[in-house]
Design an enzyme around this catalytic site. Structure first.
Site, PDB file in Angstrom:
ATOM      1  N   LYS A   1      -2.136   9.654   6.005  1.00 19.92           N
ATOM      2  CA  LYS A   1      -0.977   8.930   5.480  1.00 19.92           C
ATOM      3  C   LYS A   1      -0.169   9.856   4.578  1.00 19.92           C
ATOM      4  CE  LYS A   1       0.222   4.683   2.944  1.00 19.92           C
ATOM      5  NZ  LYS A   1      -0.276   3.465   2.268  1.00 19.92           N
TER       6      LYS A   1
ATOM      7  N   SER B   1       1.781  -0.630   3.958  1.00 16.35           N
ATOM      8  CA  SER B   1       2.509   0.608   3.945  1.00 16.35           C
ATOM      9  C   SER B   1       1.903   1.695   4.827  1.00 16.35           C
ATOM     10  CB  SER B   1       2.579   1.129   2.503  1.00 16.35           C
ATOM     11  OG  SER B   1       1.286   1.431   2.027  1.00 16.35           O
TER      12      SER B   1
ATOM     13  N   SER C   1      -1.897  -3.020   2.097  1.00 15.56           N
ATOM     14  CA  SER C   1      -1.381  -1.899   2.892  1.00 15.56           C
ATOM     15  C   SER C   1      -2.343  -1.322   3.911  1.00 15.56           C
ATOM     16  CB  SER C   1      -0.905  -0.777   1.968  1.00 15.56           C
ATOM     17  OG  SER C   1       0.343  -1.090   1.396  1.00 15.56           O
TER      18      SER C   1
END
Lengths: 436, 436
Positions: free
Chosen positions: B76, B145, B169
């Site tokens: 990420k 996210s 997330s």
């Protein structure tokens, strides 16, 4: 307008808020002092004179900006700053410029604080000393890892400077340098943007020359501006002396400091000041702290160990290797131990006591050649996450300062400041009362 | 040697350790898949092909390096990587190259994992979407996210990818994309080197296509390699269903998912699976989470707000302003609330239950135009710091996956993996059992 550098942070803020003094003049006084003394003390890794002067002029012209309006501040070089090099005390990061400020530094700037420069930290906030000397006697250590910040504040170079503590990196140098050091509750100040040693232990705080000053500093760093105004104690606190299971390591001057502290405590306590032994569940807590720290350091510094092994000192490499040799099972067991110890301490603070007084260090600052001193008297309080303040109460055989730490229950940062101020007022030596 | 990209992480590691397949071939298969699909899925912000290939060749030639030997991994783009640009999903950090790896990334590399590239995160891990689409239907969101990581794993581009969760997330995108997402206990993985939103809440974990895979991933990221080997449950667990006080927000497909989950739970539980309401002290916990997050975000992003206000999206600027408007008194009260809620939950897990099952999301993935979906069903478990795993159990009206989350007591990450694997084996639909 002379000797502005000798004003405490709170005195300076009062004068700045009334526009009796200018931020520019205060800054120039601090720079003068640094110019006179830095060759001896070696507290700074970099100074941002131009930026600081520009900012001071802006603040002098503009509206009152906040609780640190116009105050020059030293920042331990473990904190990221976008406008000053940040080397974390390691050659690996020579000339590194972070892209942002640490969260606490952005908060300091928002409150009107002027970042004057970066102060010396030991290598990656571990044990290898930087060049800083003790302002009271340059043959002695200022302590570590927040060496430069403690020394700069003690030497009147700045009224406030930031620090961090994973073992005893704030309380110990505060004691050695004779300043007030405030390590607030674990998590009170965001650790984002500060080089991580040990996420379970790293705690940020600041140094000042008075209790009010460190309240101001942590108020800004945390965003909890209530800490900027210390309340008078409503009730007399229950106070206990905790010499800890490491008491055999205390030198005579630490014993003296504890006796002085007991005397002052008696004057502000609700009832007789008792001696307290930590609950059974806290036996071995010093060793548990050490293992958790080393285990986490071995992961935190894995990148450096992999990519730059030759740029790590032998002492830090050994620490990292020692940490890597601790099994995860042992580490997990130690974390559980820490959780149980915290529960016991919470209960103790609920039921029996409001304030503990414990040694800050084994004695006065050791010789420079002997390193930065032993954090043994701080490890347990750091692990427990309790707010601690060092107050200077005595001196050692070489005339160097010796402090004790006042410790409150978890999250009782406001109370601790109030109690510390009352304690300082109760000290027998009038010069020590300046710490209020 | 075909279709290596469809191997689960655990299957691949078994084959790699026996040298039945090469890391280089696995990597090339993943790159092929990315080449075919990236135009539709848009999961990646950057790929480090050359470095990854070099590393794969080294691993193929050298000794077995560790539990992730030769496994291509997506990271990420909220995690620092020293060899790939790291923009945190924000134009403020376009072309930013950090000087180090995040601690968890250094640990992944040490375990033999190959960092293949960075995956799309929403803006600073908040609500503004990146370009990623849901691999099952490109008109729908992958969630956020951790959008790119969930999508890349779901689309067989990589077997494992890292994520982070401050509200919902990880668990929410795992549910939307139909993969296994593992958010371990708060603090299990060091957050050092990952852009901070909220130090009290930020939790790191990973996505995989099986329970074993996410155990492998978090084993490497945390250093707790015991998680790489899931133990068979010794005793049947006490299981409860917790629909939470937000149940009125659940769509029909989430109700169906919970019914399927209950059925599977009955097959592995010690006794009848009961419905559980959280203790009274947990009322309002969703709102408390939101306020703590916003308050901490307003400090975490103070630098960006001060220096780059025009490069923040309107939605994030509004969140930061909302957070700054929350008084510190309220924030302090909310932290106390969270502490009390954690104590109640600890007691609940001691006395009554071993495993909770709760919704992962309100329903299947919304349309892209409606944002990244609602984290409402994740907020309380994140605040409580409990380990959670998303398991895919049903599908919605558009045929998109719908998961539930399995939740264990604090620190019970090992048990949660064991229970999740048993739960998957007990699912009625044989294709869903591939998640074991």
């Amino acid at each position: 307008m002379k000797d502005l550098e000798s004003l405490s942070a709170s005195q300076a803020i009062k004068a700045l808020s009334k526009r009796e003094i200018k931020a520019t003049d205060l800054l120039l006084s601090c720079l003068d002092r640094i110019g006179q003394r830095e060759n001896h003390v070696k507290a700074w890794t970099s100074l941002g004179k131009e930026n600081a002067l520009t900012r001071a002029k802006e603040l002098d012209k503009g509206a009152f900006k906040g609780i640190l309006h116009g105050l020059p501040i030293g920042v331990k070089d473990l904190y990221d700053t976008y406008d000053l090099p940040t080397s974390y005390g390691s050659p690996i990061y020579a000339n590194h410029y972070p892209v942002t400020d640490a969260v606490s530094i952005a908060l300091i700037r928002q409150a009107g604080g002027i970042i004057l420069g970066k102060t010396v930290t030991t290598e990656l906030a571990s044990f290898k000393s930087g060049p800083t000397t003790n302002p009271h006697n340059s043959r002695h250590t200022p302590g570590g890892s927040s060496s430069g910040s403690a020394a700069a504040v003690a030497d009147f170079m700045v009224p406030l400077a930031t620090g961090s503590q994973t073992a005893g990196s704030m309380i110990r140098p505060a004691s050695y340098c004779g300043v007030v050091g405030f390590k607030p509750s674990l998590g009170k100040v965001s650790i984002a943007g500060v080089k991580s040693l040990s996420v379970s232990l790293d705690t940020l705080g600041c140094f000042g020359r008075t209790v009010e000053d460190v309240g101001l500093g942590v108020a800004a760093m945390s965003g909890d501006h209530r800490l900027a105004k210390i309340e008078t104690l409503h009730n007399k606190p229950r106070i206990a002396i905790c010499k800890t299971s490491n008491w055999s390591l205390a030198h005579q001057e630490t014993a003296t400091a504890m006796a002085v502290a007991r005397h002052a405590a008696e004057r502000i306590a609700k009832s007789t000041v008792v001696d307290l032994k930590l609950p059974k569940s806290c036996d071995d807590i010093t060793q548990v702290h050490t293992r958790i720290m080393l285990s986490e350091m071995s992961r935190s510094f894995l990148f450096e160990r992999t990519h730059h092994p030759k740029k790590l000192s032998l002492i830090l490499s050994k620490q990292i290797n020692d940490g890597a040799a601790i099994s995860y099972e042992q580490y997990a067991k130690d974390l559980l131990f820490a959780g149980n110890a915290k529960s016991s301490i919470n209960a103790l603070f609920n039921d029996e006591v409001d304030l503990l007084i414990a040694p800050s260090a084994t004695g006065e600052a050791p010789d420079l050649k002997d390193g930065t001193g032993d954090p043994v008297f701080c490890r347990e309080w750091t692990l427990l996450g309790l707010p601690c303040i060092n107050i200077n109460v005595a001196s050692g055989p070489n005339g160097l300062p010796v402090g004790v730490q006042l410790i409150a229950g978890p999250g009782k940062d406001h109370f601790l400041l109030s109690a510390a101020r009352a304690f300082v007022h109760a000290l027998p030596d009038p010069t020590l009362r300046d710490q209020a």
